[in-house]
Design an enzyme around this catalytic site. Structure first.
Site, short mmCIF file in Angstrom:
data_model
loop_
_atom_site.label_atom_id
_atom_site.label_comp_id
_atom_site.label_asym_id
_atom_site.label_seq_id
_atom_site.Cartn_x
_atom_site.Cartn_y
_atom_site.Cartn_z
CB CYS A 127 37.79 48.55 50.07
SG CYS A 127 36.41 48.33 51.17
CE LYS A 149 45.08 43.89 50.82
NZ LYS A 149 44.79 42.79 51.73
CB SER A 196 41.97 48.17 41.49
OG SER A 196 41.34 48.80 42.56
NE ARG A 217 37.85 36.10 46.14
CZ ARG A 217 38.41 37.02 46.91
NH1 ARG A 217 39.68 37.29 46.80
NH2 ARG A 217 37.68 37.67 47.80
NE ARG A 274 32.96 48.79 49.00
CZ ARG A 274 32.70 48.86 47.69
NH1 ARG A 274 31.67 49.55 47.26
NH2 ARG A 274 33.46 48.23 46.84
C1 SPV Z 1 39.85 38.52 51.60
O1 SPV Z 1 38.64 38.29 51.71
O2 SPV Z 1 40.43 39.35 52.29
C2 SPV Z 1 40.63 37.79 50.61
C3 SPV Z 1 40.05 36.61 50.00
O3 SPV Z 1 41.77 38.13 50.36
S1 SPV Z 1 40.07 35.29 51.08
O4 SPV Z 1 41.01 34.31 50.56
O5 SPV Z 1 38.74 34.73 51.07
O6 SPV Z 1 40.47 35.70 52.38
MN MN Z 2 42.58 39.43 51.83
#
Ligand code: SPV
Ligand code: MN
Length: 624
Positions: A276, A278, A280, A391, A422
């Site tokens: 959403c 975050k 950026s 990622r 969002r």
């Molecule tokens: C999230 O989905 O909020 C993340 C990536 O920061 S994870 O490591 O999959 O949680």
């Molecule tokens: Mn996260």
């Protein structure tokens, strides 16, 4: 589990002299018992103890490449890792709290009977490391030598997991000594289980089980970092549980430094659900970043201080481009330690992803194996060159915009909390709460967002996500909200609270530009310092046109028209009323919800209706 073998003797039989010396030097009997218990159960061929040294970290990275968990890319220091086609996100369905008989965590929180669940997950771990090396590594959550510091011990059979943690977390071996032999550390046990072509064979037995009583989390038959990197979302669950009785906060928040006039720097933390905006927002041009995902917040002398729990970023790579994300782009394009995951590996040995702004190859290797444009999955859906949740893993201090206080043991004073979601049709791009409690309740506790590819399941459905932390909470939402309110009440000057929305749409098109968030934060910065006036609406304070016009010119060199302003900042009464109803409905059957929440919603609703009667459904900010 009772062991027949003396723990130290067992460890010695599986460890080099060096590794054994490293683990015994920590002088922690709880650690020895913990590692020995899982050495016996998982039955690795040998055990490597990873300390804080550069040699140890380099060995982890090298071995990950040798074992094929990662492949070296053309640029020095860059590697690529693939999770299996069915292991591309956090597994919400199989992540559960282990609870004793008769304990009910409510319908929102997944749990499994402690005895049954433990037996199941230990069953998955039994002999899971045969033929493999068990890695034991130590990390510190939060800066070292600080009241934020929390020690962790990670057991894993994945070099990729350990390598990711070496990039993402501060070293914890020396910090571990400060425990003086106590059991006050978090424990993580991970095994990818049997591998086939480098990916988990038994994803159907993927389990992430959490034992809050013993501060231990088991993760099996998975590789995706959100399920396996213990220090990330797994530790967040333990920390959330721990901080609730200790008067501090664990938040799913970035930490951002905003530059203001006269060289002043103002820090904000922000919680947004996945994808959403975050990262950026944490990474705005001309501002500085401390963290993009998880913050600990503590009160000292009436002031809230925040620290990034991590020192790296595990960020979504889709749409990272030279034009839109120059700082990240730079790190992804110069030599240095970077792990790319689930992007395309092309013949030129370079990584490619969706939305990177350059022409991309028509074939290569991706998370589905050999890939060619037009390839489809078993259901006939087209497989894109990279996964939407692909990622990058980097260290924050490699970014040009890294804040100087990233590792400050004190953390940084927080002046504002920002909540986002969002939302295509309800809230304005930026609005300030009347006060801390109003913001926590009507903004943080009322976040809704469309689902994204970062979690398994259908994307694009409007979902409620309390402070963007709902996935990780192990106790009732009402109590978590109360903790936040109690925390705010301790502060002499509580952070201002803001809500932002980058996703307003009209006729399928976004109403605001990708970079407009740079203006919204500058406005928030002015508000913190009392340098901008605002307009009162039933839902909070919104910016004045003149201020935004000036900021758009100064920050983006953009003409901001009155038309844009009216379109974006119109108060949309029917939508806001509908949202109030949805939020009420969500909390209706929840326990221990602060009483002031429903009172506030009532007041807000009355104000909205009053507005509606006098001004109509859609109220132009110019009429206020
Ligand atoms: C999230 O989905 O909020 C993340 C990536 O920061 S994870 O490591 O999959 O949680
Ligand atoms: Mn996260």
């Amino acid at each position: 589990m009772s062991s027949t073998t003396d723990p130290k003797v067992l460890l010695q039989s599986k460890m080099s002299e060096e590794s054994f010396a490293k683990i015994t030097a920590l002088k922690n009997p709880h650690l020895i018992e913990f590692v020995a218990e899982f050495a016996e159960l998982c039955n690795p061929d040998n055990i490597f103890v990873c300390g804080d040294s550069a040699e140890d970290k380099s060995l982890i990275r090298q071995t990950s490449i040798e074992k094929g968990e990662e492949r070296a890319l053309a640029t020095e220091g860059h590697t690529i890792h693939f999770d299996g086609p069915k292991d591309q996100a956090r597994d919400k369905a199989n992540t559960k709290y282990l609870v004793g008989k008769g304990v009910n965590l409510g319908q929102r929180i997944k749990s499994v009977d402690k005895e049954e669940g433990t037996a199941e997950v230990l069953g998955n771990l039994k002999n899971s490391m045969e033929g493999k090396t068990m890695i034991v590594a130590f990390y510190c959550l939060g800066p070292v030598n600080s009241d934020f510091s929390l020690s962790c011990a990670q057991i894993t059979d994945s070099y990729y997991v350990a390598h990711s943690e070496n990039i993402l977390y501060r070293p914890g071996y020396e910090q571990f000594k400060k425990l003086n032999g106590s059991d006050n550390f978090f424990r993580f046990v991970h095994s990818a289980g049997e591998l086939e072509n480098g990916v988990c064979k038994n994803v159907d037995k993927r389990r992430v089980y959490i034992n809050l009583d013993d501060n231990i989390i088991y993760s099996t038959n998975t590789q995706y970092a959100g399920n396996t990197v213990g220090l990330k979302k797994l530790a967040m669950r333990l920390a959330l549980n721990k901080c609730k009785n200790e008067g501090w906060l664990t938040e799913h928040m970035f930490v951002l430094g905003v530059n203001g006039k006269g060289g002043r720097k103002t820090y904000f933390t922000g919680a947004f659900p996945s994808a959403c905006g975050k990262t950026s927002t944490a990474m705005l041009k001309d501002e500085t970043i401390i963290g993009d995902d998880i913050a600990y917040i503590r009160e000292r002398n009436g002031v809230a201080y925040a620290a990034n729990v991590e020192k790296g970023i595990f960020g979504i790579i889709q749409d990272v481009s030279c034009k839109d994300d120059p700082e990240i782009w730079k790190v992804l394009n110069i030599p240095g330690e970077v792990i790319f995951s689930n992007v395309l590996l092309a013949e030129d040995n370079n990584p490619y992803w969706l939305g990177m702004g350059v022409e991309t190859p028509k074939k290569g290797i991706n998370y589905s194996g050999e890939w060619e444009e037009g390839k489809t999955d078993e259901d006939g859906n087209e497989l894109t060159l990279a996964h939407k949740n692909a990622r990058y893993t980097i260290e924050i201090d490699k970014l040009d915009n890294c804040d100087e206080n990233l590792n400050n043991p004190e953390g940084v004073p927080v002046s504002g909390f920002i909540y986002g979601g969002r939302d295509s049709d309800t809230s304005v791009p930026v609005v300030e709460a009347f006060d801390f409690a109003h913001g926590i309740l009507t903004m943080g506790a009322s976040i809704e967002s469309e689902t994204t590819a970062a979690t398994l399941g259908k994307a694009g459905v409007r979902t409620f996500n309390l402070m963007s932390i709902l996935d990780f909470l192990s106790y009732p939402m009402g109590e978590y909200i109360q903790n936040n309110l109690d925390f705010g009440a301790k502060l002499d000057n509580a952070p201002k609270v803001f809500n932002v929305n980058y996703f307003q749409k009209k006729d399928g098109k976004y109403l605001t530009g990708m970079h407009d968030k740079r203006v919204w934060v500058k406005w928030m910065e002015l508000r913190v310092h009392g340098d901008a006036e605002a307009i009162e609406t039933p839902v909070g304070y919104i910016p004045k046109y003149e201020d935004l016009k000036r900021l758009f010119k100064d920050v983006l060199d953009k003409v901001y028209t009155e038309e844009d302003y009216v379109e974006q900042f119109t108060i949309r009464i029917p939508e806001l009323l509908a949202k109030t109803d949805r939020i009420r409905e969500i909390y209706k059957d929840e326990v221990n919800v602060p009483a002031e929440f429903s009172q506030l919603l009532d007041v807000q609703e009355a104000k909205l209706k009053e507005f509606q009667e006098s001004k109509g459904d859609y109220v132009s900010p110019l009429s206020l």
